[in-house]
Design a protein around this motif. Sequence first.
Motif, PDB file in Angstrom:
ATOM      1  N   ALA A  21       4.464   6.320   1.979  1.00 18.13           N
ATOM      2  CA  ALA A  21       4.213   4.879   2.000  1.00 18.13           C
ATOM      3  C   ALA A  21       4.344   4.228   0.628  1.00 18.13           C
ATOM      4  O   ALA A  21       4.844   3.105   0.523  1.00 18.13           O
ATOM      5  N   CYS A  22       3.923   4.915  -0.416  1.00 17.78           N
ATOM      6  CA  CYS A  22       3.983   4.317  -1.760  1.00 17.78           C
ATOM      7  C   CYS A  22       5.414   4.078  -2.228  1.00 17.78           C
ATOM      8  O   CYS A  22       5.649   3.250  -3.108  1.00 17.78           O
TER       9      CYS A  22
ATOM     10  N   TRP B  62      -4.046   1.350  -3.442  1.00 13.10           N
ATOM     11  CA  TRP B  62      -5.452   1.657  -3.714  1.00 13.10           C
ATOM     12  C   TRP B  62      -5.731   1.823  -5.205  1.00 13.10           C
ATOM     13  O   TRP B  62      -6.854   2.044  -5.595  1.00 13.10           O
ATOM     14  N   TRP B  63      -4.707   1.726  -6.050  1.00 12.20           N
ATOM     15  CA  TRP B  63      -4.922   1.756  -7.504  1.00 12.20           C
ATOM     16  C   TRP B  63      -5.226   0.338  -7.992  1.00 12.20           C
ATOM     17  O   TRP B  63      -4.879  -0.647  -7.326  1.00 12.20           O
ATOM     18  N   PRO B  64      -5.861   0.207  -9.164  1.00 16.85           N
ATOM     19  CA  PRO B  64      -6.141  -1.136  -9.699  1.00 16.85           C
ATOM     20  C   PRO B  64      -4.848  -1.942  -9.877  1.00 16.85           C
ATOM     21  O   PRO B  64      -3.786  -1.383 -10.138  1.00 16.85           O
TER      22      PRO B  64
ATOM     23  N   GLU C 292      -3.484  -3.658 -12.156  1.00 15.57           N
ATOM     24  CA  GLU C 292      -2.680  -3.479 -13.376  1.00 15.57           C
ATOM     25  C   GLU C 292      -1.929  -2.147 -13.415  1.00 15.57           C
ATOM     26  O   GLU C 292      -1.044  -1.971 -14.246  1.00 15.57           O
ATOM     27  N   ARG C 293      -2.255  -1.211 -12.498  1.00 21.01           N
ATOM     28  CA  ARG C 293      -1.594   0.099 -12.498  1.00 21.01           C
ATOM     29  C   ARG C 293      -0.849   0.397 -11.205  1.00 21.01           C
ATOM     30  O   ARG C 293      -0.204   1.427 -11.096  1.00 21.01           O
ATOM     31  N   ARG C 294      -0.918  -0.462 -10.233  1.00 29.09           N
ATOM     32  CA  ARG C 294      -0.413  -0.095  -8.908  1.00 29.09           C
ATOM     33  C   ARG C 294       1.100  -0.110  -8.772  1.00 29.09           C
ATOM     34  O   ARG C 294       1.641   0.485  -7.863  1.00 29.09           O
ATOM     35  N   TYR C 295       1.821  -0.763  -9.670  1.00 31.05           N
ATOM     36  CA  TYR C 295       3.284  -0.794  -9.586  1.00 31.05           C
ATOM     37  C   TYR C 295       3.822   0.382 -10.398  1.00 31.05           C
ATOM     38  O   TYR C 295       3.646   0.441 -11.611  1.00 31.05           O
ATOM     39  N   VAL C 296       4.437   1.308  -9.705  1.00 30.10           N
ATOM     40  CA  VAL C 296       4.774   2.607 -10.281  1.00 30.10           C
ATOM     41  C   VAL C 296       6.250   2.929 -10.057  1.00 30.10           C
ATOM     42  O   VAL C 296       6.988   2.147  -9.450  1.00 30.10           O
TER      43      VAL C 296
END
Length: 196
Positions: A60-61, A125-127, A129-133
């Motif tokens: 999904a990510c 589910w990450w904050p 500021e960090r969720r775009y990977v």
Amino acid sequence: MASDPKADLHRYLRTAREVLLWKLDGLSEYDARRPLTPTGTNLLGLVKHVATTEQEYFGACLGRKFPETLPWMDAIESGSDPNADMFATADESREDILALYARVAEFADGVISELPLDAPGVVPWWPEERRYVTLHLLLVHMIAETNRHAGHADILREGLDGLAGLRDGLSNMPEQDWAAYRERLEQVAKNAAERA
């Protein structure tokens, strides 16, 4: 010879998977499942958890769909059993969990092979500021996650029957009298405590 970063990362993930699975080899059904810490950590549950996590991060990510629905996800997401992926139920056999992990690995390996390292993803589910990977970051994360749990499994297995080491065929443990070594460390700890 130049290194291929994606191939290197993928190799480390595959090795971590093998290490985690090796820790179940030869164990009884009871020893594979029984809680070995006050928080219930158990060997088969670690495999189920890593399989669950890996299908999410490489599925999904990254905009891919793992082709199965994991029945315990509803309990996790609703909060009715937030640890539903940390143990195998009495109805889930060891073979079920190991086969699931093999299918997840095959799925993830396909996604990893298909996408470039800079492929974008989102971890909701990450904050914020960090969720775009990227695939690169998710590979690093899953290598760390899998190795962390392989380390847990290493300690649990050593406590069960003394089996320790890096992986099957490579113990990385020196030949020595481990009981004497442990006793020496116990004495060092006592001496340090007396000085404190």
